[in-house]
Each structure stands twice: as structure tokens, then as C-alpha cells.
Design an enzyme around this catalytic site. Sequence first.
Site, PDB file in Angstrom:
ATOM      1  N   SER A 140      42.750   4.580  30.779  1.00  0.00           N
ATOM      2  CA  SER A 140      43.156   5.907  30.292  1.00  0.00           C
ATOM      3  C   SER A 140      44.074   5.798  29.084  1.00  0.00           C
ATOM      4  CB  SER A 140      43.932   6.672  31.374  1.00  0.00           C
ATOM      5  OG  SER A 140      43.128   6.864  32.483  1.00  0.00           O
ATOM      6  N   HIS A 150      33.848  14.225  27.019  1.00  0.00           N
ATOM      7  CA  HIS A 150      34.371  13.022  27.659  1.00  0.00           C
ATOM      8  C   HIS A 150      33.683  11.809  27.050  1.00  0.00           C
ATOM      9  CE1 HIS A 150      35.500  10.546  31.225  1.00  0.00           C
ATOM     10  NE2 HIS A 150      34.374   9.957  30.951  1.00  0.00           N
ATOM     11  N   HIS A 208      35.792   6.550  37.891  1.00  0.00           N
ATOM     12  CA  HIS A 208      36.736   6.278  38.984  1.00  0.00           C
ATOM     13  C   HIS A 208      36.147   6.654  40.334  1.00  0.00           C
ATOM     14  CE1 HIS A 208      39.420   6.554  35.456  1.00  0.00           C
ATOM     15  NE2 HIS A 208      40.177   5.701  36.104  1.00  0.00           N
ATOM     16  N   TYR A 250      37.742   8.193  42.611  1.00  0.00           N
ATOM     17  CA  TYR A 250      38.188   9.543  43.006  1.00  0.00           C
ATOM     18  C   TYR A 250      37.300  10.655  42.449  1.00  0.00           C
ATOM     19  CZ  TYR A 250      40.590   9.513  38.420  1.00  0.00           C
ATOM     20  OH  TYR A 250      40.874   9.422  37.083  1.00  0.00           O
ATOM     21  N   GLU A 251      36.419  10.299  41.490  1.00  0.00           N
ATOM     22  CA  GLU A 251      35.491  11.315  40.974  1.00  0.00           C
ATOM     23  C   GLU A 251      34.349  11.571  41.959  1.00  0.00           C
ATOM     24  OE1 GLU A 251      35.074  10.900  36.341  1.00  0.00           O
ATOM     25  OE2 GLU A 251      35.584   8.942  37.171  1.00  0.00           O
ATOM     26  N   ALA A 264      46.141   2.300  33.013  1.00  0.00           N
ATOM     27  CA  ALA A 264      47.450   2.952  32.993  1.00  0.00           C
ATOM     28  C   ALA A 264      47.955   2.921  34.437  1.00  0.00           C
ATOM     29  CB  ALA A 264      47.306   4.388  32.520  1.00  0.00           C
ATOM     30  N   MET A 309      44.850   3.745  40.116  1.00  0.00           N
ATOM     31  CA  MET A 309      43.667   4.231  40.839  1.00  0.00           C
ATOM     32  C   MET A 309      42.378   3.578  40.350  1.00  0.00           C
ATOM     33  SD  MET A 309      44.654   8.256  40.538  1.00  0.00           S
ATOM     34  CE  MET A 309      46.334   8.821  40.770  1.00  0.00           C
ATOM     35  N   SER A 310      42.491   2.384  39.781  1.00  0.00           N
ATOM     36  CA  SER A 310      41.279   1.746  39.238  1.00  0.00           C
ATOM     37  C   SER A 310      41.384   0.236  39.371  1.00  0.00           C
ATOM     38  CB  SER A 310      41.123   2.129  37.767  1.00  0.00           C
ATOM     39  OG  SER A 310      42.140   1.526  36.986  1.00  0.00           O
ATOM     40  N   ASN A 320      54.611   5.520  33.536  1.00  0.00           N
ATOM     41  CA  ASN A 320      55.586   6.414  34.181  1.00  0.00           C
ATOM     42  C   ASN A 320      56.284   5.646  35.295  1.00  0.00           C
ATOM     43  OD1 ASN A 320      52.704   6.788  35.375  1.00  0.00           O
ATOM     44  ND2 ASN A 320      54.108   7.252  37.062  1.00  0.00           N
ATOM     45  N   HIS A 330      49.711  14.381  34.477  1.00  0.00           N
ATOM     46  CA  HIS A 330      48.730  13.547  33.781  1.00  0.00           C
ATOM     47  C   HIS A 330      49.076  13.461  32.284  1.00  0.00           C
ATOM     48  CE1 HIS A 330      44.989  11.533  32.964  1.00  0.00           C
ATOM     49  NE2 HIS A 330      44.574  12.507  32.162  1.00  0.00           N
TER      50      HIS A 330
HETATM   51  N1  HPA Z   1      50.205   6.462  40.316  1.00  0.00           N
HETATM   52  C1  HPA Z   1      48.894   6.225  40.388  1.00  0.00           C
HETATM   53  N2  HPA Z   1      48.127   6.056  39.321  1.00  0.00           N
HETATM   54  C2  HPA Z   1      48.692   6.140  38.107  1.00  0.00           C
HETATM   55  C3  HPA Z   1      50.060   6.397  37.968  1.00  0.00           C
HETATM   56  C4  HPA Z   1      50.855   6.556  39.137  1.00  0.00           C
HETATM   57  O1  HPA Z   1      52.082   6.788  39.094  1.00  0.00           O
HETATM   58  N3  HPA Z   1      50.317   6.410  36.637  1.00  0.00           N
HETATM   59  C5  HPA Z   1      49.129   6.169  35.993  1.00  0.00           C
HETATM   60  N4  HPA Z   1      48.145   6.001  36.887  1.00  0.00           N
END
Ligand code: HPA
Length: 266
Positions: free
Chosen positions: A25, A55, A77, A79-80, A107, A205-206, A229, A241
Amino acid sequence: MQNTIDFINTKTNFFKPEIGIILGSGLGEIADEFCDYAISYNDIPNFIKSTVQGHKGRLVFAKINNKNVIMMQGRNHFYEGHSMQEITYPVKIMKLLGVKTLILTNAAGAVNESYKPADLMIIKDHINNMGTNPLIGLNDNSLGERFPDMTEIYKKQLIQLAEKCANNLGLDIQKGVYWANSGPSYETPAEIKMIRKLGGDAVGMSTVPEAIVANYCKLNVLGISCITNTASSETSGELTHEEVIEAANKAKVKFKSLLLKIIQEL
Ligand code: HPA
């Protein structure tokens, strides 16, 4: 799988990549800058078709620092709602096209309290908390074993190389354990505490499904997380996001110079 390979070979005139890169991402820009040829996932047989307008999901082929590179600009992903088999299919295709080294990028949120947004972290190992595994199902013995060893997914030699490249560029770099959740919800403060106790340094998440499949089919894997983050905690307020993408943008200059140096040294 053969129809995918045949399609790509026809389009690229049998371009033979040695390095594969999956761009996470906000980290896809390098594929805009270095692009000799690109194919949209929508056109590739058996690839997941994007339903979202605008996209960007494409395979990018380029010669970078004299190396033949294939890049996934955008990944799908779990989660999709896609299956583990579907999201890891491109890794098998890269293997069959001749890739030897796969660089996985993402990310991720910081769990380790010494990490800051826009830090880069070399993945030294992972913890799969996605609740499933991409190798479930009939095994294709031509690709790998039924019960593959996972002792050294992220190759020590590649970790050392990435550290050396970061040092040469004067970049600070972290090294840690990537914890994968299915998402799409971010973690609760209690979950972050648990992940920290259990040895995770960053959470995302990947990456883990792709790393498992890559190691299974004997690709050499290097993983780089871009810390976007501080993962949720009692002290750090709400997580959006947009914040994640903004921090990825900040880190992407560092990220790109590191990636180019690694490609050069491979
Ligand atoms: N948690 C899960 N997935 C993420 C995060 C997070 O804080 N930041 C970027 N992808």
C-alpha cells in the site's frame, strides 16, 4: 497455470525475470518510474479481476540496474474475500517465469515501542495469525513438498545484504518480526498488547501468505515493512487508512532508494 504463463510470455516476448517484487500500500511508485511493459491483472488469465474503478493492479516488467525485474503494483488481500490460493497464485507464476528472489513489501503498524512512523523494518521472521494457510488443499508436488520447512523463510544472507545497503545509504533500519492478522479491522489496544507479549514487532494484513508460498516453492524471500503508524494503543488515538497512506508517502523516498540499492547488489 500454463495458460497464465503462455499469456504473459506472448505479451512480454519471453522476458525472463530474476527478481520479483510485490509492492505494498502506497509503495507502488517505483513501478511507475521503472516500467518497460505492463499488463493489467484484469487481462491475465486466472488473476483476480479488480472490480474497483481506478484501482491500479498490474504486473510491471522492467530492467532495473541491469536486472530483469517483475513487479506487482498492487496486491490482493485476504480481507477482500479472495481465497488464500487466489491471492498467492501470482507468487507461483513468478516462480515459473524464472524468479529466484522475491522481495515482499508492505505497510505495517508499529508494535515495538521503539519504532516510529516512516521507519523501515527488515522482516526477520513472521507469525501467521490469519487463521488459515495458503498451502491447505491438494499439494502440487511439482512446486513443493506437502510439509515444507519454514525455519528460514527470510534468508539471512538477504537480510544482511539489505542491512548493508541501508548502512551505505545512511538509512536507519529496524529488524523485527511481522505479525499478520486477516484484517480488515485494525487491532484493539488489548490485541496490540498481546502481539507485543508474543513477539511481534509490526502488524499488518498481508505478506505472510505470499512468504509461505514463496518459501514452499524455494524462492529466496526478503521482506521489508514500511511502518506507517503506531498500532492502536491507549495512548495513540484513532487510526485511519488515510494516516497509513500519508506515512507510506513520507517513507517512500527512503524505501525506493533502499530497494534500488538492493536490486543493484543482488
Ligand atoms: N494494523 C494492521 N495493518 C496495518 C496497520 C496496522 O496498524 N498499519 C498498516 N497496515
